[in-house]
Design a protein around this motif. Sequence first.
Motif, PDB file in Angstrom:
ATOM      1  N   ASN A  25      -6.232  -1.221   3.631  1.00 20.75           N
ATOM      2  CA  ASN A  25      -7.278  -0.645   2.534  1.00 20.75           C
ATOM      3  C   ASN A  25      -8.275   0.325   3.296  1.00 20.75           C
ATOM      4  O   ASN A  25      -9.568   0.044   2.743  1.00 20.75           O
ATOM      5  N   THR A  57      -4.736   5.727   1.659  1.00 21.52           N
ATOM      6  CA  THR A  57      -5.005   4.506   2.609  1.00 21.52           C
ATOM      7  C   THR A  57      -5.926   3.545   1.607  1.00 21.52           C
ATOM      8  O   THR A  57      -5.790   2.275   2.030  1.00 21.52           O
ATOM      9  N   LYS A 101      -1.516   3.017   6.877  1.00 22.76           N
ATOM     10  CA  LYS A 101      -2.004   3.513   5.590  1.00 22.76           C
ATOM     11  C   LYS A 101      -2.653   2.367   4.920  1.00 22.76           C
ATOM     12  O   LYS A 101      -3.936   1.656   5.327  1.00 22.76           O
ATOM     13  N   GLY A 102      -2.151   1.917   3.897  1.00 18.96           N
ATOM     14  CA  GLY A 102      -2.801   1.079   2.805  1.00 18.96           C
ATOM     15  C   GLY A 102      -2.892  -0.292   3.125  1.00 18.96           C
ATOM     16  O   GLY A 102      -3.651  -1.017   2.481  1.00 18.96           O
ATOM     17  N   MET A 158      -5.694   1.438  -0.526  1.00 16.40           N
ATOM     18  CA  MET A 158      -4.522   1.065  -1.564  1.00 16.40           C
ATOM     19  C   MET A 158      -4.692   0.146  -2.798  1.00 16.40           C
ATOM     20  O   MET A 158      -4.013   0.421  -3.686  1.00 16.40           O
ATOM     21  N   PRO A 214      -5.510   4.572  -6.019  1.00 16.11           N
ATOM     22  CA  PRO A 214      -5.188   3.124  -5.626  1.00 16.11           C
ATOM     23  C   PRO A 214      -4.497   2.549  -6.596  1.00 16.11           C
ATOM     24  O   PRO A 214      -4.287   2.724  -7.770  1.00 16.11           O
ATOM     25  N   ARG A 235       3.986   1.108  -3.576  1.00 16.99           N
ATOM     26  CA  ARG A 235       3.273   1.865  -4.262  1.00 16.99           C
ATOM     27  C   ARG A 235       4.493   2.821  -4.903  1.00 16.99           C
ATOM     28  O   ARG A 235       4.004   3.343  -6.090  1.00 16.99           O
TER      29      ARG A 235
END
Length: 427
Positions: A276, A52, A272-273, A54, A405, A248
């Motif tokens: 951030n 998460t 999720k990301g 990211m 990250p 990702r």
Amino acid sequence: MTRPLYDRHRAVLPDWLALYYRRPLEITHGEGRHVWDAEGNKYLDFFGGILTTMTAHALPEVTKAVAEQAGRIIHSSTLYLNRQMVELAERVAQLSGIPDARVFFTTSGTEANDTALLLATAYRNSNQILAMRNSYHGRSFSAVGITGNHAWSPTGLSPLQTLYVHGGVRSRGPYARLSDGQFIEACVADLEDLLGHTRNVAALIAEPIQGVGGFTSPPDGLYAAFREVLDRHGILWITDEVQTGWGRTGDHFWGWQAHARSGPPDLLTFAKGIGNGMSIGGVVARAEIMNCLDSNSISTFGGSPVTMAAGLANLGYLLEHDLQGNARRVGGLLIERLRAIGAQLPLVREVRGRGLMAGIELVEPGTDRANPEAAAAVLEAAREGGLLLGKGGGHDTSVLRIAPPLTLTVAEAEEGAAILERALHSV
């Protein structure tokens, strides 16, 4: 309260709310790719709050955007126009690849998948769903009902009729010994046979890379081959990009693009990301699908001004700094290094992954039997060495999950690999 935080946690929170480590960790702050615990210990974070965080912990561009927006207004709901929500929806719609796209924001990946299921079943007037074996899509009642992993499915009750398809796991199961082409042919034949025994299926939902399942994936092109079958039956394709989204995997911005021969999916879910760490999820769908609901609906917290400001700042940073390219370069080096380490150890069955999304599957040496005890021991040893990892792999949780990250540097990748190597050797 003078009792230790762990005792207080156990006294008021559910027993099924899992905690990592024999001595559970309280993380107090972070910066870049590192976090610190309440005792002052520093860790290199290779899990990013379950994929998460990211870009980076305490990324100045995101924290500034959140603080500035919070100073103006924190909440309004979707009953009012929201400039930040419109701007982020415009960017997400364009990036999705879905034509005439509409975007609905939620607060989590679970809620995003829940919404996608609602849209697909309403559009197709059917409650039948195809899902992948070993999959995970969230913890709501409907998401649990399509999760093909019994360790994360606490009830057999469901509002949906779910049928499970082969293909999400390449190196285990009845087709594992086939070539990639033969594997795809066999999975397509299985899908065709399954559809011959049912009618009016609403959708197939699939993670391009299965997250909780241990970062497993099919050969590139499987879902394109599935799509040809689905299109003949009018069945929608939902791609669950909660973990694979936003570059990702390095090679692609979305996981579905590894299967792009047949074009974009009908629906795409994300979470999720994108925030951030802020609670953002969402669904992208063609307008005719998104607009098929004939009743009123709003979201109280989805698309809030603060989370949208975070998402805009975070997405802008990711694109401006080519973090997808960094995931490809640094992730490629990291996976090569991990494979070299694994080749020395009979404990390691497979190192797999793409970009900054890697899994190390552990087995009892000399066998194919999962080794969750070893995975737990490596997790502890890595923590003692200053590295945080994740676990997954279905009911056996024998896969170490690595997803730092996307700003990870080459030096940090090497540092993490060295700590992990020592942890593996210690076990």
